[in-house]
Write a protein that holds these residues in place. Structure first.
Motif, PDB file in Angstrom:
ATOM      1  N   GLU A   1      -7.683  60.365 -39.701  1.00 29.26           N
ATOM      2  CA  GLU A   1      -8.035  59.503 -40.227  1.00 29.26           C
ATOM      3  C   GLU A   1      -7.222  58.609 -41.105  1.00 29.26           C
ATOM      4  O   GLU A   1      -7.560  57.594 -41.574  1.00 29.26           O
ATOM      5  CB  GLU A   1      -9.260  59.803 -41.262  1.00 29.26           C
ATOM      6  CG  GLU A   1      -8.880  60.638 -42.409  1.00 29.26           C
ATOM      7  CD  GLU A   1      -8.851  62.410 -42.083  1.00 29.26           C
ATOM      8  OE1 GLU A   1      -8.457  63.087 -42.732  1.00 29.26           O
ATOM      9  OE2 GLU A   1      -8.974  62.351 -40.802  1.00 29.26           O
ATOM     10  N   ASP A   2      -5.868  59.002 -41.176  1.00 26.88           N
ATOM     11  CA  ASP A   2      -4.930  58.160 -42.023  1.00 26.88           C
ATOM     12  C   ASP A   2      -4.371  57.004 -41.063  1.00 26.88           C
ATOM     13  O   ASP A   2      -3.596  56.140 -41.623  1.00 26.88           O
ATOM     14  CB  ASP A   2      -3.753  59.022 -42.596  1.00 26.88           C
ATOM     15  CG  ASP A   2      -4.198  60.034 -43.771  1.00 26.88           C
ATOM     16  OD1 ASP A   2      -5.194  59.400 -44.409  1.00 26.88           O
ATOM     17  OD2 ASP A   2      -3.739  61.117 -43.713  1.00 26.88           O
ATOM     18  N   VAL A   3      -4.488  57.304 -39.799  1.00 23.89           N
ATOM     19  CA  VAL A   3      -3.886  56.431 -38.816  1.00 23.89           C
ATOM     20  C   VAL A   3      -4.842  55.379 -38.600  1.00 23.89           C
ATOM     21  O   VAL A   3      -5.851  55.650 -38.122  1.00 23.89           O
ATOM     22  CB  VAL A   3      -3.444  57.249 -37.490  1.00 23.89           C
ATOM     23  CG1 VAL A   3      -2.743  56.146 -36.641  1.00 23.89           C
ATOM     24  CG2 VAL A   3      -2.415  58.360 -37.916  1.00 23.89           C
ATOM     25  N   PRO A   4      -4.473  53.875 -38.610  1.00 25.45           N
ATOM     26  CA  PRO A   4      -5.292  53.030 -38.465  1.00 25.45           C
ATOM     27  C   PRO A   4      -5.783  53.203 -36.941  1.00 25.45           C
ATOM     28  O   PRO A   4      -4.944  53.436 -36.023  1.00 25.45           O
ATOM     29  CB  PRO A   4      -4.848  51.632 -38.626  1.00 25.45           C
ATOM     30  CG  PRO A   4      -3.377  52.176 -38.951  1.00 25.45           C
ATOM     31  CD  PRO A   4      -3.231  53.691 -38.957  1.00 25.45           C
ATOM     32  N   PRO A   5      -7.005  52.629 -36.607  1.00 25.06           N
ATOM     33  CA  PRO A   5      -7.636  52.671 -35.063  1.00 25.06           C
ATOM     34  C   PRO A   5      -7.071  51.830 -34.269  1.00 25.06           C
ATOM     35  O   PRO A   5      -7.545  51.384 -33.183  1.00 25.06           O
ATOM     36  CB  PRO A   5      -8.982  52.712 -35.084  1.00 25.06           C
ATOM     37  CG  PRO A   5      -9.159  51.916 -36.546  1.00 25.06           C
ATOM     38  CD  PRO A   5      -8.101  52.461 -37.509  1.00 25.06           C
ATOM     39  N   TYR A   6      -6.290  50.775 -34.785  1.00 22.03           N
ATOM     40  CA  TYR A   6      -5.606  49.596 -34.214  1.00 22.03           C
ATOM     41  C   TYR A   6      -4.138  49.569 -34.361  1.00 22.03           C
ATOM     42  O   TYR A   6      -3.490  50.119 -35.289  1.00 22.03           O
ATOM     43  CB  TYR A   6      -6.175  48.246 -34.834  1.00 22.03           C
ATOM     44  CG  TYR A   6      -6.151  48.254 -36.295  1.00 22.03           C
ATOM     45  CD1 TYR A   6      -4.957  47.784 -36.760  1.00 22.03           C
ATOM     46  CD2 TYR A   6      -7.274  48.562 -37.102  1.00 22.03           C
ATOM     47  CE1 TYR A   6      -5.118  47.825 -38.063  1.00 22.03           C
ATOM     48  CE2 TYR A   6      -7.172  48.680 -38.350  1.00 22.03           C
ATOM     49  CZ  TYR A   6      -5.966  48.307 -39.010  1.00 22.03           C
ATOM     50  OH  TYR A   6      -5.914  48.182 -40.261  1.00 22.03           O
ATOM     51  N   PRO A   7      -3.346  48.959 -33.264  1.00 18.26           N
ATOM     52  CA  PRO A   7      -1.930  49.046 -33.610  1.00 18.26           C
ATOM     53  C   PRO A   7      -1.429  48.058 -34.819  1.00 18.26           C
ATOM     54  O   PRO A   7      -2.275  46.801 -35.108  1.00 18.26           O
ATOM     55  CB  PRO A   7      -1.517  48.141 -32.278  1.00 18.26           C
ATOM     56  CG  PRO A   7      -2.661  47.593 -31.747  1.00 18.26           C
ATOM     57  CD  PRO A   7      -3.880  48.226 -32.195  1.00 18.26           C
ATOM     58  N   THR A   8      -0.443  48.434 -35.498  1.00 15.72           N
ATOM     59  CA  THR A   8      -0.013  47.841 -36.600  1.00 15.72           C
ATOM     60  C   THR A   8       1.298  47.083 -36.169  1.00 15.72           C
ATOM     61  O   THR A   8       1.832  46.305 -37.059  1.00 15.72           O
ATOM     62  CB  THR A   8      -0.001  48.590 -37.968  1.00 15.72           C
ATOM     63  OG1 THR A   8       0.906  49.543 -37.266  1.00 15.72           O
ATOM     64  CG2 THR A   8      -1.284  49.357 -38.189  1.00 15.72           C
ATOM     65  N   ASP A   9       1.630  47.086 -34.951  1.00 17.06           N
ATOM     66  CA  ASP A   9       2.861  46.065 -34.775  1.00 17.06           C
ATOM     67  C   ASP A   9       2.646  45.481 -33.377  1.00 17.06           C
ATOM     68  O   ASP A   9       1.850  45.826 -32.845  1.00 17.06           O
ATOM     69  CB  ASP A   9       4.024  47.035 -34.612  1.00 17.06           C
ATOM     70  CG  ASP A   9       3.745  48.285 -33.612  1.00 17.06           C
ATOM     71  OD1 ASP A   9       2.674  48.505 -33.075  1.00 17.06           O
ATOM     72  OD2 ASP A   9       4.755  49.117 -33.007  1.00 17.06           O
ATOM     73  N   PRO A  10       3.359  44.561 -33.306  1.00 16.73           N
ATOM     74  CA  PRO A  10       3.232  43.870 -32.099  1.00 16.73           C
ATOM     75  C   PRO A  10       3.503  44.381 -30.863  1.00 16.73           C
ATOM     76  O   PRO A  10       4.267  45.178 -30.515  1.00 16.73           O
ATOM     77  CB  PRO A  10       4.354  42.575 -31.948  1.00 16.73           C
ATOM     78  CG  PRO A  10       5.083  42.819 -33.332  1.00 16.73           C
ATOM     79  CD  PRO A  10       4.490  43.954 -34.058  1.00 16.73           C
ATOM     80  N   ILE A  11       2.679  44.154 -29.751  1.00 14.65           N
ATOM     81  CA  ILE A  11       2.527  44.752 -28.350  1.00 14.65           C
ATOM     82  C   ILE A  11       2.328  43.686 -27.548  1.00 14.65           C
ATOM     83  O   ILE A  11       1.327  43.140 -27.660  1.00 14.65           O
ATOM     84  CB  ILE A  11       1.294  45.725 -28.252  1.00 14.65           C
ATOM     85  CG1 ILE A  11       1.805  46.963 -29.498  1.00 14.65           C
ATOM     86  CG2 ILE A  11       1.507  46.581 -26.972  1.00 14.65           C
ATOM     87  CD1 ILE A  11       0.516  48.048 -29.367  1.00 14.65           C
TER      88      ILE A  11
END
Length: 80
Positions: A46-56
């Motif tokens: 639950e600490d990891v966001p469910p969306y990317p936080t860097d450019p992909i």
């Protein structure tokens, strides 16, 4: 939960071991000159966001219906 304390020098030399310890659920406190300066803690899903936080991939911008400007027009607009 297991708790581990280490020096900054040891952390530098054995960081992969300490990251593996955190992955196992252990907490590692890093000290420098006897003073705690950092803590490596395990993270839960639950600490990891469910969306990317860097450019992909490519960045796709929405079409705003504005005219395309040539480089010199853009430069002139930005410089006023």
């Amino acid at each position: 939960m297991y708790y581990w304390e280490t020096t900054a020098r040891d952390f530098h030399q054995k960081s992969s071991e300490m990251l593996a310890a955190a992955a196992r659920g252990e907490t590692v406190t890093v000290t420098k000159n006897g003073v705690a300066v950092a803590r490596v803690v395990p993270i839960a899903d639950e600490d990891v966001p469910p969306y990317p936080t860097d450019p992909i991939g490519d960045l796709v911008l929405p079409d705003l219906g504005l005219p395309d400007l040539a480089d010199d027009e853009t430069d002139g607009t930005l410089r006023g």
